[in-house]
Design a protein around this motif. Sequence first.
Motif, PDB file in Angstrom:
ATOM      1  N   THR A   1       8.969  -0.937 -10.607  1.00 47.35           N
ATOM      2  CA  THR A   1       7.853  -0.698 -11.519  1.00 47.35           C
ATOM      3  C   THR A   1       7.386  -1.996 -12.169  1.00 47.35           C
ATOM      4  O   THR A   1       6.189  -2.188 -12.373  1.00 47.35           O
TER       5      THR A   1
ATOM      6  N   SER B   1       3.650  -3.658 -11.361  1.00 52.65           N
ATOM      7  CA  SER B   1       2.750  -3.420 -12.493  1.00 52.65           C
ATOM      8  C   SER B   1       1.537  -4.342 -12.373  1.00 52.65           C
ATOM      9  O   SER B   1       1.662  -5.512 -12.031  1.00 52.65           O
TER      10      SER B   1
ATOM     11  N   SER C   1       0.854  -1.183   0.000  1.00 54.42           N
ATOM     12  CA  SER C   1       0.000   0.000   0.000  1.00 54.42           C
ATOM     13  C   SER C   1       0.890   1.233   0.000  1.00 54.42           C
ATOM     14  O   SER C   1       2.092   1.149   0.284  1.00 54.42           O
ATOM     15  N   ARG C   2       0.288   2.353  -0.329  1.00 56.56           N
ATOM     16  CA  ARG C   2       1.027   3.611  -0.381  1.00 56.56           C
ATOM     17  C   ARG C   2       0.331   4.637   0.481  1.00 56.56           C
ATOM     18  O   ARG C   2      -0.890   4.767   0.463  1.00 56.56           O
TER      19      ARG C   2
ATOM     20  N   GLY D   1      -2.205  -2.133  -9.175  1.00 57.56           N
ATOM     21  CA  GLY D   1      -3.089  -1.024  -8.836  1.00 57.56           C
ATOM     22  C   GLY D   1      -2.403   0.013  -7.958  1.00 57.56           C
ATOM     23  O   GLY D   1      -3.001   1.042  -7.635  1.00 57.56           O
ATOM     24  N   LEU D   2      -1.167  -0.254  -7.553  1.00 61.76           N
ATOM     25  CA  LEU D   2      -0.411   0.672  -6.707  1.00 61.76           C
ATOM     26  C   LEU D   2       0.015   1.868  -7.539  1.00 61.76           C
ATOM     27  O   LEU D   2       0.553   1.693  -8.639  1.00 61.76           O
ATOM     28  N   ASP D   3      -0.215   3.084  -7.048  1.00 58.68           N
ATOM     29  CA  ASP D   3       0.192   4.302  -7.742  1.00 58.68           C
ATOM     30  C   ASP D   3       1.712   4.414  -7.658  1.00 58.68           C
ATOM     31  O   ASP D   3       2.270   4.593  -6.586  1.00 58.68           O
ATOM     32  N   MET D   4       2.394   4.319  -8.797  1.00 56.31           N
ATOM     33  CA  MET D   4       3.846   4.336  -8.829  1.00 56.31           C
ATOM     34  C   MET D   4       4.420   5.718  -9.183  1.00 56.31           C
ATOM     35  O   MET D   4       5.590   5.841  -9.493  1.00 56.31           O
ATOM     36  N   THR D   5       3.600   6.767  -9.099  1.00 54.31           N
ATOM     37  CA  THR D   5       4.061   8.111  -9.384  1.00 54.31           C
ATOM     38  C   THR D   5       5.110   8.518  -8.367  1.00 54.31           C
ATOM     39  O   THR D   5       4.920   8.354  -7.163  1.00 54.31           O
TER      40      THR D   5
END
Length: 108
Positions: free
Chosen positions: A94, A98, A51-52, A101-105
């Motif tokens: 990344t 991939s 999670s982020r 669904g984790l936001d990799m920004t």
Amino acid sequence: MAPESNTPNATTPNRQNVAVPKPDAGANVTIDSSAGGQLQLGFDPSVATPSRSGNDLSFDVEGGGKVTVKDFFAVGDESLPSLRLPDGTVVASTDFFSGSGLDMTTAA
């Protein structure tokens, strides 16, 4: 409330390898990230829930422990840390996340 520990890293962050241990059941472990470095995972991330929160990456691991990697996404001009899995395989973050669904920004 689960105990929290700031486990010292095996090496100094900053493009280094950082050991990320498997936490004991109910424990919260916080690790500093290493932009452009490598996180050496002491647990199987494929059976953990990532999670982020802001720039931090967390894993809820089997057995009820949690690992938070501080500032994982705050890499500036560097790349995200790669992941060294327990079997020694190295994977780009990344690529590993991939489809999760984790936001990799990343953030500066």
